[in-house]
Motif scaffolding. Structure first.
Motif: not given
Length: 42
Positions: A4-5, A10-11, A16-18, A37-38
């Motif tokens: 799930n993590e 992946s979502f 476009h999150f890093s 943290q993203l």
């Protein structure tokens, strides 16, 4: 890493999150958790 993590990360990566940082929490019950943290620039 739990399935799930990985799906959740992946979502966010697909949107476009890093990954910015990771750290372990401190807990009174000795159960620490990994925080990821993203970051996304607009």
């Amino acid at each position: 890493m739990p399935e799930n993590e990985e799906k959740l990360l992946s979502f966010y990566r697909g949107n476009h999150f890093s990954q910015f940082d990771t750290r372990q929490t401190a807990s009174d019950t000795n159960e620490s958790h990994k925080l990821t943290q993203l970051l996304r620039l607009l």
